[in-house]
Design a protein around this motif. Structure first.
Motif, PDB file in Angstrom:
ATOM      1  N   GLN A   1      -0.889   2.878  -5.379  1.00 54.74           N
ATOM      2  CA  GLN A   1      -0.667   4.151  -4.687  1.00 54.74           C
ATOM      3  C   GLN A   1      -1.946   4.635  -4.016  1.00 54.74           C
ATOM      4  N   TYR A   2      -3.104   4.383  -4.643  1.00 56.12           N
ATOM      5  CA  TYR A   2      -4.365   4.712  -3.991  1.00 56.12           C
ATOM      6  C   TYR A   2      -4.523   3.909  -2.689  1.00 56.12           C
ATOM      7  N   PHE A   3      -4.135   2.646  -2.740  1.00 57.41           N
ATOM      8  CA  PHE A   3      -4.190   1.824  -1.534  1.00 57.41           C
ATOM      9  C   PHE A   3      -3.339   2.452  -0.438  1.00 57.41           C
ATOM     10  N   ALA A   4      -2.127   2.865  -0.786  1.00 54.85           N
ATOM     11  CA  ALA A   4      -1.223   3.448   0.201  1.00 54.85           C
ATOM     12  C   ALA A   4      -1.804   4.720   0.811  1.00 54.85           C
ATOM     13  N   VAL A   5      -2.379   5.575  -0.024  1.00 53.49           N
ATOM     14  CA  VAL A   5      -2.963   6.815   0.488  1.00 53.49           C
ATOM     15  C   VAL A   5      -4.106   6.507   1.452  1.00 53.49           C
ATOM     16  N   ASP A   6      -4.987   5.592   1.073  1.00 56.65           N
ATOM     17  CA  ASP A   6      -6.098   5.209   1.963  1.00 56.65           C
ATOM     18  C   ASP A   6      -5.576   4.642   3.277  1.00 56.65           C
ATOM     19  N   TYR A   7      -4.541   3.821   3.188  1.00 55.42           N
ATOM     20  CA  TYR A   7      -3.967   3.182   4.375  1.00 55.42           C
ATOM     21  C   TYR A   7      -3.350   4.229   5.300  1.00 55.42           C
ATOM     22  N   LEU A   8      -2.620   5.169   4.744  1.00 57.64           N
ATOM     23  CA  LEU A   8      -2.005   6.204   5.554  1.00 57.64           C
ATOM     24  C   LEU A   8      -3.049   7.120   6.182  1.00 57.64           C
ATOM     25  N   ARG A   9      -4.088   7.454   5.444  1.00 62.00           N
ATOM     26  CA  ARG A   9      -5.165   8.272   6.018  1.00 62.00           C
ATOM     27  C   ARG A   9      -5.787   7.564   7.217  1.00 62.00           C
ATOM     28  N   ARG A  10      -5.967   6.278   7.100  1.00 62.22           N
ATOM     29  CA  ARG A  10      -6.583   5.508   8.180  1.00 62.22           C
ATOM     30  C   ARG A  10      -5.710   5.513   9.434  1.00 62.22           C
ATOM     31  N   HIS A  11      -4.389   5.551   9.237  1.00 61.78           N
ATOM     32  CA  HIS A  11      -3.475   5.399  10.366  1.00 61.78           C
ATOM     33  C   HIS A  11      -2.651   6.652  10.651  1.00 61.78           C
ATOM     34  N   VAL A  12      -3.101   7.811  10.175  1.00 62.09           N
ATOM     35  CA  VAL A  12      -2.316   9.031  10.349  1.00 62.09           C
ATOM     36  C   VAL A  12      -2.077   9.342  11.826  1.00 62.09           C
ATOM     37  N   GLY A  13      -3.011   8.967  12.691  1.00 62.55           N
ATOM     38  CA  GLY A  13      -2.852   9.210  14.113  1.00 62.55           C
ATOM     39  C   GLY A  13      -1.729   8.426  14.754  1.00 62.55           C
ATOM     40  N   ARG A  14      -1.218   7.425  14.059  1.00 66.83           N
ATOM     41  CA  ARG A  14      -0.123   6.604  14.562  1.00 66.83           C
ATOM     42  C   ARG A  14       1.236   7.095  14.066  1.00 66.83           C
ATOM     43  N   LEU A  15       1.227   8.162  13.289  1.00 67.52           N
ATOM     44  CA  LEU A  15       2.467   8.649  12.672  1.00 67.52           C
ATOM     45  C   LEU A  15       3.013   9.850  13.441  1.00 67.52           C
ATOM     46  N   SER A  16       4.329   9.925  13.505  1.00 64.30           N
ATOM     47  CA  SER A  16       4.995  11.026  14.194  1.00 64.30           C
ATOM     48  C   SER A  16       5.375  12.117  13.198  1.00 64.30           C
ATOM     49  N   SER A  17       5.907  13.197  13.736  1.00 68.03           N
ATOM     50  CA  SER A  17       6.383  14.294  12.896  1.00 68.03           C
ATOM     51  C   SER A  17       7.461  13.832  11.929  1.00 68.03           C
ATOM     52  N   GLY A  18       8.182  12.779  12.304  1.00 65.78           N
ATOM     53  CA  GLY A  18       9.245  12.260  11.456  1.00 65.78           C
ATOM     54  C   GLY A  18       8.758  11.630  10.171  1.00 65.78           C
ATOM     55  N   PHE A  19       7.448  11.497  10.017  1.00 68.45           N
ATOM     56  CA  PHE A  19       6.899  10.925   8.789  1.00 68.45           C
ATOM     57  C   PHE A  19       6.819  11.959   7.667  1.00 68.45           C
ATOM     58  N   LEU A  20       6.962  13.240   8.003  1.00 71.32           N
ATOM     59  CA  LEU A  20       6.767  14.269   6.980  1.00 71.32           C
ATOM     60  C   LEU A  20       7.698  14.122   5.776  1.00 71.32           C
ATOM     61  N   PRO A  21       8.978  13.742   5.940  1.00 70.52           N
ATOM     62  CA  PRO A  21       9.813  13.534   4.746  1.00 70.52           C
ATOM     63  C   PRO A  21       9.270  12.446   3.817  1.00 70.52           C
ATOM     64  N   VAL A  22       8.587  11.450   4.385  1.00 69.86           N
ATOM     65  CA  VAL A  22       7.967  10.419   3.547  1.00 69.86           C
ATOM     66  C   VAL A  22       6.832  11.035   2.736  1.00 69.86           C
ATOM     67  N   VAL A  23       6.037  11.882   3.377  1.00 71.72           N
ATOM     68  CA  VAL A  23       4.961  12.569   2.647  1.00 71.72           C
ATOM     69  C   VAL A  23       5.544  13.380   1.498  1.00 71.72           C
ATOM     70  N   ARG A  24       6.628  14.078   1.759  1.00 71.01           N
ATOM     71  CA  ARG A  24       7.260  14.864   0.698  1.00 71.01           C
ATOM     72  C   ARG A  24       7.682  13.970  -0.462  1.00 71.01           C
ATOM     73  N   HIS A  25       8.254  12.816  -0.148  1.00 70.52           N
ATOM     74  CA  HIS A  25       8.664  11.884  -1.200  1.00 70.52           C
ATOM     75  C   HIS A  25       7.461  11.424  -2.019  1.00 70.52           C
ATOM     76  N   LEU A  26       6.377  11.089  -1.358  1.00 69.71           N
ATOM     77  CA  LEU A  26       5.188  10.603  -2.056  1.00 69.71           C
ATOM     78  C   LEU A  26       4.575  11.700  -2.918  1.00 69.71           C
ATOM     79  N   VAL A  27       4.547  12.915  -2.395  1.00 65.69           N
ATOM     80  CA  VAL A  27       3.983  14.037  -3.142  1.00 65.69           C
ATOM     81  C   VAL A  27       4.799  14.328  -4.399  1.00 65.69           C
ATOM     82  N   SER A  28       6.100  14.193  -4.307  1.00 63.88           N
ATOM     83  CA  SER A  28       6.977  14.592  -5.407  1.00 63.88           C
ATOM     84  C   SER A  28       7.341  13.458  -6.355  1.00 63.88           C
ATOM     85  N   THR A  29       6.748  12.283  -6.153  1.00 64.61           N
ATOM     86  CA  THR A  29       7.039  11.114  -6.987  1.00 64.61           C
ATOM     87  C   THR A  29       5.765  10.637  -7.661  1.00 64.61           C
TER      88      THR A  29
END
Length: 232
Positions: free
Chosen positions: A87-115
């Motif tokens: 999960q740490y790997f995933a967080v680092d990876y997403l931080r690195r590529h956040v500029g490539r993500l659209s507004s539609g990614f927010l539900p994924v963030v919610r899932h990660l935060v709540s799991t």
């Protein structure tokens, strides 16, 4: 709501390399210590952060940049693995590529935060993923207005912390309003987050934070007040 990882050839490659690479560095003694430190939220492989990041660079060597589907797949598949380092790997990876993500990614963030929720992943997701997405699309701030009232305290904490890096771009009405909205929350992690987001904004506008805290002192917890005014 459970999210299923979409098909992704890049995710297949990353996860295959990741599981092999991290397994080579597993340390059962350190794993037990790390698990105890995080109150048993998740098991660990026992890989120190510098070594983990070096292994992650090896995993990603010569691989192409992801698109949003790849990011969704990699994050969700890492969250399905039991050990926290994935999960740490995933967080680092997403931080690195956040500029490539659209507004539609927010539900994924919610899932990660709540799991498998704890501060070690939630705070980075709040400040850098939720914060990055809202910063790029201010219409998403309305979703934060929903999150701040959520019964899941980690969702509410994410709303509190999503402006943590905004500095002059901070929406102070939302910041102070969110702090008041959760000022009576009994949990340490919410009270601490209130103080933290105020303390961080105080680096930009100390007078505004001081005035807010003085005006709301009877509603804020002593912990929130202490944290907010720590550097003032």
């Amino acid at each position: 709501m459970t999210l299923a990882p979409p098909p992704s050839d890049l995710a297949d490659t990353v996860l295959a390399r990741l599981v092999v690479g991290y397994a080579t560095a597993a340390d059962p003694v350190r794993a037990e210590q790390s698990g105890a430190y995080l109150k048993g939220v998740a098991p660990f492989l026992g890989i120190p952060a510098p070594q983990r990041r070096a292994l992650s660079r090896q995993v990603l060597d010569a691989l192409p940049r992801p698109d949003e589907r790849d990011c969704v797949a990699i994050a969700l598949r890492c969250w399905e693995l039991p050990e926290r380092e994935y999960q740490y790997f995933a967080v680092d990876y997403l931080r690195r590529h956040v500029g490539r993500l659209s507004s539609g990614f927010l539900p994924v963030v919610r899932h990660l935060v709540s799991t498998v929720s704890w501060w070690d992943t939630v705070d980075a997701l709040a400040a850098h993923l939720a914060g990055g997405l809202v910063g790029a699309d201010r219409a998403l701030a309305a979703e934060m207005d929903t999150w701040i009232a959520d019964e899941n305290m980690w969702i509410a904490r994410t709303a509190l912390l999503h402006q943590l890096t905004y500095k002059d771009a901070t929406d102070t009405e939302r910041l102070f309003g969110y702090c008041l909205r959760q000022s009576g929350h009994p949990d340490f992690f919410i009270r601490k987050a209130i103080g933290w987001c105020l303390r961080e904004y105080a680096k930009t506008d100390p007078a505004a934070v001081r005035d807010f805290v003085e005006g709301a002192r009877d509603r804020l917890s002593p912990l929130s007040v202490r944290e907010a005014l720590k550097n003032l």
